[in-house]
Design an enzyme around this catalytic site. Sequence first.
Site, PDB file in Angstrom:
ATOM      1  N   LYS A 263       3.689  -0.229  70.202  1.00 39.37           N
ATOM      2  CA  LYS A 263       3.724  -1.479  70.959  1.00 39.37           C
ATOM      3  C   LYS A 263       3.533  -2.654  70.003  1.00 39.37           C
ATOM      4  CE  LYS A 263       1.734   0.236  75.327  1.00 39.37           C
ATOM      5  NZ  LYS A 263       2.876  -0.004  76.215  1.00 39.37           N
ATOM      6  N   ARG A 337       4.034   9.671  81.824  1.00 38.95           N
ATOM      7  CA  ARG A 337       4.760  10.642  82.658  1.00 38.95           C
ATOM      8  C   ARG A 337       4.691  12.041  82.053  1.00 38.95           C
ATOM      9  NH1 ARG A 337       9.936   6.904  82.344  1.00 38.95           N
ATOM     10  NH2 ARG A 337       8.220   5.439  82.099  1.00 38.95           N
TER      11      ARG A 337
END
Length: 484
Positions: A263, A337
């Site tokens: 990020k 996920r």
Amino acid sequence: MKVELGTGKYATTKAAALVVFAGESWKRDLADLDRHVGGALGRTLARERFKGKPGDVSVFQTHGRIAAGLIVVAGNSEDPFLLRRSAYLAFRRSRDAGAPTLAIAAAGASVERISLLAEMAELAAYSFDRYRQTDERNRLVRAVVLVERRSAEREEAVRVGSLFARAACYARDLVNEPAGTMTPRFLANRAIEIGRMSPAIRCEVRGPRWIRAQGMGGLMGVARGSREEPRFIVLRYRGRKPTKRIALVGKGITFDSGGLSLKTADQMVTMKCDMSGAAAVLGVFTALSELKPRIEVIGVVAATENMPGGAAYKPGDILRIMNGKTVEVLNTDAEGRLILADALVYAEKQKPDWIIDLATLTGACVVALGDNCTGIMGTDASLKKALLAAAEASGERAWELPLLEEYRDTIKSDVADIKNANYGRDGGAIKAGLFLKEFVASTPWVHMDIAGPAFMEKEIGFYTKGATGHGVGTLLRLFSAPTK
Ligand code: BES
Ligand code: ZN
Ligand code: ZN
């Protein structure tokens, strides 16, 4: 903070601040109290052009003319959403004015309103200040909800309201804890503590060897880039003669750097919040043994950091989830996920009637719904309906997003069963939901994407800056409603 039910006249009840609610017809609403202070309250409110709208707050010095030092007048509302905000603001203003004890006017109030006031008082008292040497902030230590007569229902309303809020504050504390301390092991130790608190709750914590042996390739894959070991946490609550078994699954990324798909500095600042789903699950468990709902709850938390260490999983890697499905990793920042896939498969093996997962899953959900609304997706209409109703009753915003079948193609992979990212820019929250759906075979399931409301950059509604504990109120209400 202690919130209690009390009786007594407004003017003669001792407290640092007396909080009263008044609407448009405030002159009439406050006439009796105003008489006790020689009309000075009415004159002050008139001068301030007090309107009595929800969110309006006025602070009045009584100079000893009644037992309370301050009268804090808050705009009234019959709409619980607006009343929540108004009460919260009034309690915060009292606290900011240096009042440690509150008397809250609630004569004639319904049990719902009494409960709401107790809950807001507890939330208004919240602050995260473990790490401050000098704390100049004022504290709330006691609040008494003043009613005309005691009753068992009213006592219960205060008890439940403050219990819900304390559970949310427990979750807030976990999320606000910096990731340097809040490691998977630290989180697991908090779950063990919760298990020790009550004979109705059991806790099991598993490490990397067990996780690998179970075939949880998603959780193991994400954990590879970190020096901290992953943990798989299972909490079990069993009420008396349970009518339903519910699995609660929480995303427990204790820090999300993005992994090798790193990020940016700006995106990373708040990423200690990426275990907010797990925190909500633990928060709910802190309240279950006191709430005693007649259900079984199985809390399942997959906990790891997502880091770009030398052994980190890489874009292009293929991971095998516990149910045998393979996933091509195209972005290591779509890690939630992957760990949830394993946790959902484990949860379904426990044969629950419902599965509910909570996860700070996608930035796309924040784009879709803004930062104060959970995205609800799922396979079962009646569970979704019950959850949305519970959210409404708790003042936590939630809205359904559709799990459209025709988007299923976008998660197909050329080399594995499915891929974890590169789905294109649109509908990211829904596509993440479709990914999760691959790991629930037939059990009614709802996914709550709490990426927006879990953590606030500014004060909003009844949330302070930082962690909100969002989700705890909704779930506790769902669990206290009679289950069919
Ligand atoms: N933890 C983030 C999602 C998130 C974003 C939570 C903002 C809270 C606030 C998640 O792991 C993530 O990075 N998701 C990616 C997915 C993408 C790479 C497919 C995202 O949303 O950008
Ligand atoms: Zn991520
Ligand atoms: Zn994440």
